[in-house]
Design a protein around this motif. Structure first.
Motif, short mmCIF file in Angstrom:
data_model
loop_
_atom_site.label_atom_id
_atom_site.label_comp_id
_atom_site.label_asym_id
_atom_site.label_seq_id
_atom_site.Cartn_x
_atom_site.Cartn_y
_atom_site.Cartn_z
N ALA A 166 -9.61 0.17 -4.87
CA ALA A 166 -8.56 0.99 -4.24
C ALA A 166 -7.98 0.22 -3.06
N PRO A 167 -6.64 0.06 -3.00
CA PRO A 167 -5.63 0.65 -3.88
C PRO A 167 -5.63 0.09 -5.30
N GLY A 168 -6.22 -1.09 -5.50
CA GLY A 168 -6.16 -1.76 -6.80
C GLY A 168 -5.20 -2.92 -6.75
N ALA A 169 -5.58 -4.01 -7.36
CA ALA A 169 -4.79 -5.24 -7.28
C ALA A 169 -3.40 -5.09 -7.88
N ASP A 170 -3.19 -4.09 -8.73
CA ASP A 170 -1.88 -3.90 -9.35
C ASP A 170 -0.87 -3.26 -8.40
N ARG A 171 -1.34 -2.72 -7.27
CA ARG A 171 -0.44 -2.10 -6.30
C ARG A 171 -0.13 -3.11 -5.21
N GLN A 172 1.03 -3.72 -5.30
CA GLN A 172 1.38 -4.77 -4.36
C GLN A 172 2.64 -4.47 -3.54
N ASP A 173 3.66 -3.90 -4.17
CA ASP A 173 4.90 -3.68 -3.43
C ASP A 173 4.79 -2.44 -2.54
N ALA B 139 6.54 0.28 -2.30
CA ALA B 139 6.65 1.58 -2.95
C ALA B 139 5.31 2.02 -3.55
N ALA B 140 4.62 1.11 -4.23
CA ALA B 140 3.34 1.43 -4.85
C ALA B 140 2.29 1.75 -3.79
N LEU B 141 2.30 0.99 -2.71
CA LEU B 141 1.34 1.24 -1.63
C LEU B 141 1.62 2.56 -0.93
N ASP B 142 2.89 2.90 -0.77
CA ASP B 142 3.22 4.18 -0.13
C ASP B 142 2.74 5.36 -0.97
N VAL B 143 2.81 5.22 -2.28
CA VAL B 143 2.27 6.28 -3.15
C VAL B 143 0.76 6.39 -2.94
N PHE B 144 0.07 5.26 -2.89
CA PHE B 144 -1.37 5.28 -2.64
C PHE B 144 -1.68 5.93 -1.30
N ILE B 145 -0.92 5.58 -0.26
CA ILE B 145 -1.15 6.14 1.07
C ILE B 145 -0.96 7.65 1.05
N ARG B 146 0.13 8.13 0.43
CA ARG B 146 0.38 9.57 0.37
C ARG B 146 -0.75 10.30 -0.35
N ASP B 147 -1.21 9.71 -1.46
CA ASP B 147 -2.20 10.39 -2.30
C ASP B 147 -3.60 10.35 -1.71
N ASN B 148 -3.86 9.43 -0.81
CA ASN B 148 -5.23 9.22 -0.34
C ASN B 148 -5.40 9.35 1.17
N LEU B 149 -4.34 9.67 1.90
CA LEU B 149 -4.43 9.73 3.35
C LEU B 149 -5.44 10.79 3.79
N LYS B 150 -6.22 10.43 4.79
CA LYS B 150 -7.16 11.34 5.42
C LYS B 150 -6.97 11.23 6.93
N ILE B 151 -7.78 11.96 7.69
CA ILE B 151 -7.74 11.85 9.14
C ILE B 151 -9.10 11.40 9.65
N THR B 152 -9.09 10.86 10.87
CA THR B 152 -10.32 10.33 11.46
C THR B 152 -11.02 11.35 12.34
N GLN B 153 -10.49 12.59 12.38
CA GLN B 153 -11.08 13.67 13.16
C GLN B 153 -11.01 13.37 14.66
N HIS B 154 -9.82 12.91 15.08
CA HIS B 154 -9.55 12.62 16.49
C HIS B 154 -8.33 13.39 16.98
N PRO B 155 -8.29 14.73 16.85
CA PRO B 155 -7.10 15.46 17.27
C PRO B 155 -6.96 15.48 18.79
N ALA B 156 -5.73 15.35 19.26
CA ALA B 156 -5.49 15.28 20.71
C ALA B 156 -4.07 15.74 21.01
N GLY B 157 -3.83 16.09 22.27
CA GLY B 157 -2.48 16.21 22.78
C GLY B 157 -1.85 17.58 22.82
N THR B 158 -2.54 18.64 22.38
CA THR B 158 -1.90 19.94 22.22
C THR B 158 -1.78 20.75 23.51
#
Length: 534
Positions: free
Chosen positions: A449-456, A458-477
């Motif tokens: 992951a992302p996998g060697a076939d994801r290079q451009d 657009a492909a990486l942005d799809v991977f980011i959208r589908d797999n994004l998580k958070i680091t549990q560091h909320p701040a600023g409210t």
């Protein structure tokens, strides 16, 4: 009769435990600490690797989740928050980092007087008992133990060699003069191999004082405000509903979700939003619940050619021996984090500070205990956390209703700018560059992951959208500042209300570029001096 205290602290988390210790040092000051969760009695809170079983455990977690986000394919992300003594410091991954000096200088430039790096460094030093000993950047006799992850069994040497071969710098101390490069990981673990949560480092020693009172399983549901002053709190605990009075101050330390929620429930927040829930505004404070910042991340993974990862240590008989070894000696593979090292890097040379943090993990993220006779063994995998340090996106915290037990509505609004995608893509490119160098290149069979076939892009942005998580560091409210939209001033006093402060990650104007538990403890140390006029 309504009981009265000098200081009432709401939330016994990373900040609240620090405040309870420091404020109760004055024997003439009567302090009450309130915690909605229970005690941290389980041995899993003491064993460092126990966080794998306590993090997001419903028994110790608030159970929050973000609003479904169309930018993430409609996904709702879990928002783990510790609901136990010590808060997130009792369930987090224990990584100790401060961020870059310019993070705090940026606060001062935004109008937060007294919060530049030179101003906060003495508090970082005061709170530490560092394995490094005393020095210009570190302390040796503070309550909080900080140790170094010894990575001999964690592929640290191989990772370091490939990082160096890829052209990245090293740092002897990411909290010292060089706050960029590759370094061994530092963690809040003491010399006996026990987690150094703020509950154990700060609160436990202070509970012997007769002027400090702790109430657990007690939730604040409303601030009591009279003639523009916070005079107490309404609570619900094991004995039902009750009120307590504050002779000096009420201090909110509930964190970036709960502190703005309680302010709004008490009539302090965006007036129009409060009226939607039939709450009469006392102070129209539009900044309450805004400016939510989080560190987004994606995980990359690589299949290993040989059984060289930490998965080998999770063979059930070896794991049992490791738990026993930890219990008897405080040593062994379960006595610290499973991190090969940390790399702070700039994805573009023109940047003034790192924008990506890489955390190298010599294990698959879904690793499980396994039996040597089992046929369904997991494959050995190396993982890398790619964390964006300075996201441009900002979210919000709002009320779901006027019910104090309803979960807040959290809209992270991640990936709302092209720059956030670009930073994460730059981090992915850096990881690929490192894993293309021996000895890691010789250890890795294939990129999963992302996998060697994801290079451009657009492909990486799809991977980011589908797999994004958070680091549990909320701040600023509950942002600090001197402008009209700031929720608290540079002394952390809530604007428009006397006798009320907020002391937790919610006051941070911007999230520091690192794991933020150390910064939260620093904020509480500095706030304690402010409250005591020191």
């Amino acid at each position: 009769m309504t009981e009265a205290f000098d200081h009432i602290i709401i939330g016994a988390g990373s900040a609240g435990c620090v405040l309870a210790n420091r404020l109760s040092e004055d024997a003439g000051s009567r302090v009450l600490l309130i915690e909605a969760g229970g005690e941290d009695r389980s041995w899993l809170f003491r064993m460092p690797l126990g966080f794998m079983m306590t993090a997001a455990n419903p028994a110790y977690d608030w159970g929050y989740a973000s609003e479904p986000d169309p930018k993430l394919g409609g996904r709702s992300l879990p928002l783990p928050r510790g609901r136990v003594l010590g808060g997130c410091s009792s369930v987090n991954g224990m990584i100790y980092m401060r961020g870059h000096a310019s993070d705090y200088d940026g606060w001062r430039q935004m109008g937060c007087r007294g919060w530049g790096h030179d101003d906060v460094l003495p508090y970082f030093r005061r709170m530490e008992s560092s394995w490094r000993g005393a020095g210009p950047y570190h302390g040796s006799d503070g309550p909080l133990a900080v140790s170094r992850v010894e990575g001999g069994h964690l592929l640290a040497d191989r990772v370091r060699a490939s990082v160096r071969a890829a052209g990245f710098a090293e740092s002897d101390d990411l909290s010292g003069e060089r706050q960029e490069g590759f370094s061994a990981c530092e963690v809040t673990v003491d010399r006996r191999g026990r987690r150094a949560s703020t509950a154990r480092a700060y609160l436990r020693p202070a509970l012997v004082r007769p002027n400090l009172t702790l109430w657990t399983r007690t939730q604040a549901i409303r601030l009591l405000i009279e003639r523009g002053r916070a005079v107490g709190v309404e609570l619900r605990g094991p004995d039902g509903l009750r009120q307590v009075r504050a002779r000096r101050e009420v201090i909110l330390s509930g964190g970036a979700y709960n502190s703005p929620q309680l302010l709004m429930l008490s009539g302090i927040g965006p007036a129009e939003h409060l009226r939607e829930h039939f709450i009469e505004p006392i102070v129209d404070a539009p900044g309450v619940g805004r400016n939510l910042s989080e560190h987004p991340l994606v995980y990359m993974s690589f299949a290993a050619r040989e059984p060289a990862t930490f998965l080998s240590a999770l063979r059930i008989d070896r794991a049992a021996r490791s738990v026993l070894r930890w219990a008897l000696t405080g040593g062994g593979p379960f006595a610290s984090q499973i991190t090969s090292g940390v790399l702070m890097l700039r994805t573009r040379p023109e940047l003034e500070r790192p924008d990506i943090q890489l955390v190298f993990l010599p294990v698959r993220l879904d690793a499980k205990l396994w039996h040597p006779l089992s046929r369904n063994r997991q494959e050995h995998v190396l993982s890398v956390m790619v964390m964006q340090l300075h996201p441009e996106s900002r979210g919000t915290v709002r009320l779901a209703s006027a019910d104090p037990f309803a979960k807040p509505v959290v809209d992270l609004d991640l990936l709302s700018t092209p720059g956030d995608f670009a930073d994460i893509r730059g981090g992915i490119a850096a990881v690929r560059r490192i894993f293309a160098q021996p000895p890691l290149a010789d250890l890795v069979r294939v990129e999963l992951a992302p996998g060697a076939d994801r290079q451009d892009d657009a492909a990486l942005d799809v991977f980011i959208r589908d797999n994004l998580k958070i680091t549990q560091h909320p701040a600023g409210t509950c942002r600090m500042g001197e402008d009209r939209d700031a929720v608290v001033d540079s002394e952390l006093r809530v604007r428009g209300i006397e006798g009320l402060r907020v002391v937790d990650a919610s006051i941070m104007p911007t999230v520091p570029g690192a794991n933020i538990n150390a910064a939260v403890i620093m904020v509480a140390e500095k706030a304690a001096d402010m409250i005591r006029d020191r």
